[in-house]
Every structure is written in C-alpha cells, then in structure tokens.
Design a protein around this motif. Structure first.
Motif, short mmCIF file in Angstrom:
data_model
loop_
_atom_site.label_atom_id
_atom_site.label_comp_id
_atom_site.label_asym_id
_atom_site.label_seq_id
_atom_site.Cartn_x
_atom_site.Cartn_y
_atom_site.Cartn_z
N THR A 129 0.85 -1.19 0.00
CA THR A 129 0.00 0.00 0.00
C THR A 129 0.88 1.23 0.00
O THR A 129 1.83 1.33 0.80
CB THR A 129 -0.92 0.03 1.23
OG1 THR A 129 -1.80 -1.11 1.18
CG2 THR A 129 -1.74 1.31 1.27
N LEU A 130 0.59 2.17 -0.92
CA LEU A 130 1.29 3.44 -0.95
C LEU A 130 0.62 4.40 0.03
O LEU A 130 -0.61 4.48 0.09
CB LEU A 130 1.27 4.03 -2.36
CG LEU A 130 1.93 3.17 -3.44
CD1 LEU A 130 1.84 3.86 -4.80
CD2 LEU A 130 3.37 2.88 -3.10
N LEU A 131 1.41 5.12 0.78
CA LEU A 131 0.90 6.04 1.79
C LEU A 131 1.19 7.48 1.38
O LEU A 131 2.05 7.75 0.54
CB LEU A 131 1.54 5.74 3.15
CG LEU A 131 1.42 4.29 3.64
CD1 LEU A 131 2.16 4.12 4.95
CD2 LEU A 131 -0.05 3.88 3.78
N SER A 132 0.51 8.37 2.01
CA SER A 132 0.69 9.80 1.74
C SER A 132 1.13 10.50 3.01
O SER A 132 0.64 10.21 4.10
CB SER A 132 -0.61 10.42 1.22
OG SER A 132 -0.48 11.82 1.13
N GLY A 167 -1.97 12.42 4.17
CA GLY A 167 -3.24 11.71 4.08
C GLY A 167 -4.04 11.80 5.36
O GLY A 167 -3.70 12.50 6.31
N LYS A 215 -3.85 7.60 3.70
CA LYS A 215 -4.21 7.29 2.32
C LYS A 215 -4.99 8.45 1.72
O LYS A 215 -5.76 9.12 2.40
CB LYS A 215 -5.05 6.01 2.25
CG LYS A 215 -4.33 4.76 2.72
CD LYS A 215 -5.24 3.55 2.66
CE LYS A 215 -4.54 2.30 3.19
NZ LYS A 215 -5.44 1.12 3.14
N THR A 216 -4.77 8.64 0.46
CA THR A 216 -5.55 9.60 -0.33
C THR A 216 -6.09 8.86 -1.55
O THR A 216 -5.74 7.70 -1.80
CB THR A 216 -4.68 10.78 -0.78
OG1 THR A 216 -3.65 10.30 -1.64
CG2 THR A 216 -4.06 11.50 0.42
N THR A 232 -3.18 7.80 -3.72
CA THR A 232 -2.39 6.66 -3.24
C THR A 232 -3.19 5.37 -3.29
O THR A 232 -2.63 4.30 -3.53
CB THR A 232 -1.91 6.90 -1.80
OG1 THR A 232 -3.03 7.12 -0.94
CG2 THR A 232 -1.00 8.13 -1.74
N LYS A 233 -4.52 5.45 -3.11
CA LYS A 233 -5.35 4.24 -3.21
C LYS A 233 -5.35 3.72 -4.64
O LYS A 233 -5.23 2.51 -4.87
CB LYS A 233 -6.76 4.54 -2.76
CG LYS A 233 -6.90 4.79 -1.26
CD LYS A 233 -8.33 5.12 -0.89
CE LYS A 233 -8.48 5.39 0.61
NZ LYS A 233 -9.86 5.75 0.99
N GLY A 277 -3.00 4.35 -6.86
CA GLY A 277 -1.65 3.85 -7.14
C GLY A 277 -1.42 2.48 -6.53
O GLY A 277 -0.74 1.64 -7.12
N SER A 278 -1.97 2.22 -5.35
CA SER A 278 -1.80 0.91 -4.71
C SER A 278 -2.46 -0.18 -5.51
O SER A 278 -1.92 -1.29 -5.67
CB SER A 278 -2.37 0.95 -3.30
OG SER A 278 -1.69 1.90 -2.50
#
Length: 729
Positions: free
Chosen positions: A644-647, A650, A655-656, A659-660, A662-663
């Motif tokens: 999971t990519l994080l911000s 966020g 999460k934004t 990023t959701k 992108g994940s």
C-alpha cells in the motif's frame, strides 16, 4: 709474750736496718705546686683561647668572607669533650666578593655543638683520630647562594689537616635542623624540621675506598617534616620522610607536586599535579649509589592522584632523562595501589580511577628499552583499573568502562561495562558536522583479547592477537536523512582496515549475542523509522592488513547469524580480500521464514510504503561488491504479497485517493503477489541485484542497497526502477 715484747713501742717510722729514710727536697714540692697552678691557669684560659682561635680560623680560611661568633665553649680534657653553644655564622664581605669563590654564601645559627670521646693521644701522634660522638642540635641554616660544581674539588678526607691520617666518628647526629635555600623572600627550598645521623663515619682514604660504605659511613638514617621546594616550574611539598640504610627503606608521607603553569594547555615540558599519600621504597642499597646505580627491591605508591598535561612534542625516553644522573636504575618490583590518572591538556581528557599496577624487574636503561624479553622496560606488567572515562572524537562521544585488566605474561586484555554514547542528539550532531552522521550508542558487557602481542605493540605499534571477543553488545544507530551526505569518503569500509597506519593481525574476532537497532528520519517525511536485529553472532577470521597473510586466496572471512525484528532468522557468509585495490568482495545469505510486514516499522515512516501482507518462506542472496557497485541475485520465495502506498498528508490511515489508486495499480500490474507461481523451478522469479556505490556511504549501506534492489526486482519492479530506488539515501 716474747713476740709482743719485741714490737717497737715508739712512734718513729719503721726503717730497715742499715738504710736511712729518703727525703724529697722542699723545692720539688714547690715545683709540683707551681705546675699545678700553671696547668689550672692554662685550662682556665684554654676555652677562651680556643674560641678565639676558631673564630679567627674561620675568617682566615674564608679570606674574610665569613664571621663566626661562639657564645660559649667548654672543654673537658680528661673525657675528651668539647661543647659549643650559640654559634652564629654570617657573611662578612660584600656581594661582589662572592663571585670568585667556591664557598657557598649562607647564614647559620646553631644552638649547640658537642664533641665527646675525642682521642687526644691519637691526635698528638697524627694517626686516625677517634671521636665517640658529634652532635649538632637546634641549627637554622639559610643558603643564599651555592657555588658552581667544582670537578677538581678534593675528597673530604683529603681536606683534613695533613698530620692526621683520618677521623673516625662513632656517631654523627644532626637534630632539629631548619634549612632554606634561595636569595628571595620566598625560598626555593626549605625544611621545617630535619634530623640525620651517621654511624661509624671513617674520614680517611680507607673509608673512601671501602665498598660497604656510602659517604664514608657504615650506616645513615634521617627524617624530615614539611619540606618545600620549587623545581622546573613545579612546587613540591613533602609532609614527612624517613630513611634508614640498615633497614634499606625510604618512606615518604604526603607528597604533593603542583605545576606553577596552567594544566589546561600543553607546553614544551610535562606539567604535573600529584597528590601521593605514601611512597615506600624497600631494599634501597646506598652502596649501589657509589657507582651511580639505583637498585631498590620494591617501589610502592599508595593512592596516587596524578593529573598530567602532556607536552606538545613527545618527551625523550625515560632512560635518556635519567642517564645524566644515574648510570642504571633497576626496580625489583613497581606497585601502584588505588591510583587515579587524569590527562588534562589533550582533547579526550581521559580519567582512570582505582589503578592497580604491578611491574616486575624494571630496567630503566637503553639496554632495558631494547631487550626483546622486556616490554616498556619490564619483564611483565599487570594493570587493573576501576572506571575509565574519556571522550572520543571530542566533543562528540563519551566513552566509559567499568574496569580494565591487562596482563602481559599471558597476552590478556579485558574491558567490562563498556559504554559509548553521543553528547548530543542526532539532529544536533548532524548540524555540528554539517552533514549526515551516524549517531551511535554502544553498550557491551565485556571485550576480551587473548594472545595479544604486547611486545609488538610497544616496539612497532602493531596490533597482533589470537582472538578478540565481544559479548552482549547493544548498538543503537540513529540517522537523519534531512541533511546532506558527508562529502568525504566513508571510513566504515574494508578499505579503511587496509589503510591503517599500524600493522593489524587478529586471527579471530567474535561477536556473541549482540543486538543492533537502527532508526532513520526520512528526508521527505521527517519521521523516524525503526528496525532491529537480535541475537546476532558473528565470527571473523584472518582480520589483517599484512600482505603476507591477506591475499585473494586467503581473504578475511565472516560468518554471521541473527534475527530480524526477533522473528526473521538470517545467516550470511562473506569473503573480503582487504588489500584488493578495487575493493572487491563477495557474500551470500539466507532469510526466513517470516512475515514481510516486519519491515513496516522502517518502510512506512521513511518510504511511505506499507506491506499489507506477505509470507516469506525463504530468500537466498548471492552478491559481489566493489568500489563501483554491487551485483548479484536474490531468490525470494513468498506468497500473498500486497503493498500500500501512503501519503505524507493523508488522513488517519495516511491514504488519499491518489495513493489508493496507485496501490491498486501497483498490486494488480507491477507486484508479483507470489513467487514462484505454479510448479517447477522455471516458475521462480530470480531478482537481479544491481546498485551503484557511493563512496560517501559505508559498506553496510552498499549491502542494504543490494538487498533493496534485488527484493524490488524479484517482486516485479523493473531493474532500472529497483536500482534507482535502492540508490536513494
């Protein structure tokens, strides 16, 4: 009755028949009476005459430079006794008259001088004159000037009157002596009270040649209280001292030495502050001093406190300092009990407490310094200390040890209770250095060295040992990525060992049950990430920069094992030729099984990446490193991998929408969720390990770069992307 009647009854003297009684003339009695009268008058005038003669003799012998006054003088010819009281000696000439003389310039007051048992008959015959006792009491002496040494001066026995063969004194005593030296108001040296004695003092050619005598005497003894002197810009105070040649013992109580210059800076010579409660010298043979040798059996220093300001230039060897005064100095045993040492004028400023030192058979000569069987002049040393404190890379780090033990006979070195800690926070340290700097805290239960070659270290500064072992070491490493990298090349590399100015050769190095925790503040997030390594055991072999031992065929080898986050077991092996100019080395390792989510404590705050799931069954790494790069392969067997990519900005879950999205794309298109897929060896995706080396970072960072690039490529990231990400600080 017949017998009684034959006895004369008159009062006339009984005279033998045929002889007349002898009568002395009356004039003989008159002569005897006159002689007695003359002798009485002579004896009555002897004392004043002798007093005047002595006073004139002093003036004549000193060419008028001295004046002697004697308060009282009494003689007893029958017992051979002379007693003088209230003696006063003063300079009688101007200062200019003392420039061309070998006489000292002094003032003296003596309360009493007594000579008894003088052999008058021997004095008349000109043989060796015996004197039972010479006693001087209550003397006060002030020496204003000492003449320069006179190499041509005659021995004392040759300065006696020529018609004497010598002088033998049974006992010579000086009691209640006060003495001072120096022309100024504050004397350069003074003694508040001193007493000295000599037994069987033979002032003659035979006495000078007798090898069992020192200073003509068979035995000497003495003591003093409150002695003060100034020597080489140091003030020396002796509380009390006692010496007896028959016991061959010298004892000094309360010795203090204080530098007259500041101790916080270096100078041309050593500066000292010393407090020594007691000094004991045993087996001190004065006869050895006749040949300028000092050979006591033992020297013991009790609880010395010593502060040293070392000079700007290294001082000469100790035997060269002593050579002008003593031809040989040999100590049977040197012992220090409970000492303290503080080096004040150098930046580390180390302080060592509770020093217990024992040195056997110390020979302070050039031969002793060069003797291959000796180390620092001694046959052996034993050193044990209490707490040791110093700074390292001052003022950045503070180092403390609970104790140190050093034994040269067995080559043993041990340090316990080791503590190295920074004196500032990671951010403050980086600001102080002006770049990223590891902020390291180290604790270790013990460090032990076996088979250490003290002789090689003392003579060639070589570090040679059979084994070095460190137990229960805990290392905390903090870094701050918000600062620029150090522009200089890193010293934490194998190349640094090769460039050491000293010869290094340790056959085996062991790290037992160690713990390493690292924290790193991400350059973009400003948040710290954490990761730990537990139960680490490392063995290094052939740790040397000796070209005869360090070759491509015989490199340094290392075997290591431990646990990542106390859950992920790993083993590794390395081959590192330390002298390879290209810095080439190789290694391999295995990891697993474990959950890859153990890495989230580091990846989330610093890289904004979270492993939602992923079970690693096994990972195998093989690599080759150099000064340019690291290459190799990683075979990672895992399943159910999700990221999971994080911000940074966020919501509560970091999460934004971006990023959701992108994940989902990352997990659906790029990430290989399991490895291998399906059955068979061809289904296993082998990751390519490739990352360029930045010489500004340590070799451990290079290995981390290789692991990151290999892991990213094995889970689906293209090689260039994996390499780019791995090279980021």
């Amino acid at each position: 009755m017949t017998l009684l009647s034959s006895v004369p009854t008159t009062n006339e003297p009984l005279v033998l028949a045929g002889k007349k009684p002898r009568r002395w003339p009356y004039w003989v009695g008159g002569i005897l009476l006159a002689l007695l009268v003359v002798l009485g008058v002579a004896l009555a005038r002897l004392d004043p005459w002798l007093r005047r003669t002595l006073e004139k003799q002093v003036a004549r012998q000193s060419e008028g430079r001295y004046q002697l006054r004697i308060g009282e003088l009494h003689t007893q010819l029958l017992t051979g006794t002379v007693r003088l009281r209230d003696l006063r000696l003063r300079p009688a000439a101007a200062d200019s008259c003392w420039q061309q003389t070998r006489l000292p310039r002094l003032l003296a007051d003596v309360r009493e001088l007594r000579l008894s048992g003088i052999g008058l008959w021997a004095a008349l015959r000109g043989s060796v004159v015996p004197v039972d006792t010479v006693l001087l009491a209550g003397a006060r002496l002030r020496v204003l000037r000492l003449p320069p040494p006179n190499p041509a001066a005659q021995p004392l026995h040759e300065q006696l009157p020529q018609h004497f063969d010598g002088l033998r004194i049974g006992y010579l005593g000086l009691r209640e002596l006060q003495a001072a030296y120096g022309p100024g108001r504050v004397p350069q040296a003074s003694v508040r009270q001193a007493s000295f004695s000599a037994h069987d003092l033979l002032l003659s050619a035979a006495g000078a040649a007798d090898s069992q005598r020192v200073g003509y005497a068979a035995a000497w003894a003495g003591g003093l209280r409150r002695g003060v002197m100034t020597v080489a810009r140091h003030r020396v105070l002796v509380g009390a001292a006692q010496f007896a040649s028959r016991r061959q013992q010298l004892t000094v109580d309360s010795l203090r030495v204080r530098s007259l210059d500041a101790m916080q800076r270096q100078g041309k010579v050593v500066r000292v502050h010393l407090v020594l409660p007691r000094l004991q010298v045993g087996g001190l043979r004065l006869t050895a001093l006749r040949s300028r040798q000092l050979r006591p059996d033992s020297v013991v220093l009790t609880r010395p406190w010593l502060a040293l300001a070392l000079p700007t230039q290294p001082p000469p060897p100790l035997h060269e300092v002593l050579a002008p005064y003593l031809r040989q100095v040999q100590l049977g045993q040197l012992r220090v009990r409970g000492g303290t040492l503080h080096l004040t004028a150098i930046k580390p400023q180390p302080r060592i407490q509770d020093i217990r030192l024992l040195a056997d058979n110390v020979l302070l000569t050039a031969a002793g310094a060069q003797d291959p069987s000796r180390i620092w002049y001694a046959k052996s040393w034993e050193l044990r200390t209490g707490r040791v404190q110093t700074t390292v890379s001052a003022p950045v780090y503070w180092l403390g040890l609970r104790s140190i033990e050093l034994l040269t006979r067995t080559g043993r070195v041990q340090a316990t209770g080791i503590m190295l800690k920074p004196t500032m926070t990671p951010s403050a340290l980086a600001r102080y250095k002006g770049h990223q700097t590891p902020h390291i805290t180290v604790r270790a239960h013990a460090l032990q060295i076996a088979g250490f070659d003290f002789a090689a270290f003392a003579r060639r500064r070589s570090l040679l040992a059979e084994q070095l072992r460190i137990t229960k070491m805990r290392v905390l490493i903090a870094g701050d990525g918000r600062f620029a990298l150090n522009p200089k090349a890193s010293l934490v590399t194998q190349e640094s060992l090769a460039k050491l100015a000293v010869r290094l050769n340790v056959r085996r190095v062991q790290l037992v049950n160690a713990y390493v925790a690292t924290s790193y503040i991400g350059p973009t997030t400003g948040r710290p990430g954490y990761i730990s390594f537990n139960r680490i055991n490392v063995t290094l072999r052939n740790v040397t920069n000796d070209p005869r031992l360090m070759t491509a065929a015989t490199p340094m080898t290392a075997q290591a094992s431990g646990w990542l986050q106390n859950s992920w077991y790993a083993t590794a092996a390395f081959r590192i030729p330390l002298l390879d100019p290209a810095g080439r080395h190789s290694g391999q390792g295995t990891f697993g099984p474990a959950s890859i989510t153990l890495l989230n404590t580091m990846t989330e705050p610093t890289r904004l990446v979270r492993f939602e799931s992923g079970n690693v069954r096994r990972a195998t790494v093989r690599f080759q490193g150099s000064r340019r790069q690291i290459t190799g392969t990683m075979q990672a067997e895992y399943s159910d991998l999700k990221l999971t990519l994080l911000s940074k900005n966020g919501g509560p879950d970091q999460k934004t929408l971006l990023t959701k999205l992108g994940s989902k794309l990352l997990n659906g298109i790029v990430i290989r969720d399991e490895n291998p897929r399906g059955l068979g060896p061809d289904k296993l995706k082998v990751g390519s390990m490739e990352s360029r080396r930045d010489l500004r970072v340590s070799v451990f960072s290079l290995w981390r770069q290789g692991l990151v690039s290999g892991l990213l490529n094995s889970i689906g990231a293209p090689k260039k992307v994996a390499r780019h990400i791995s090279e980021q600080p």
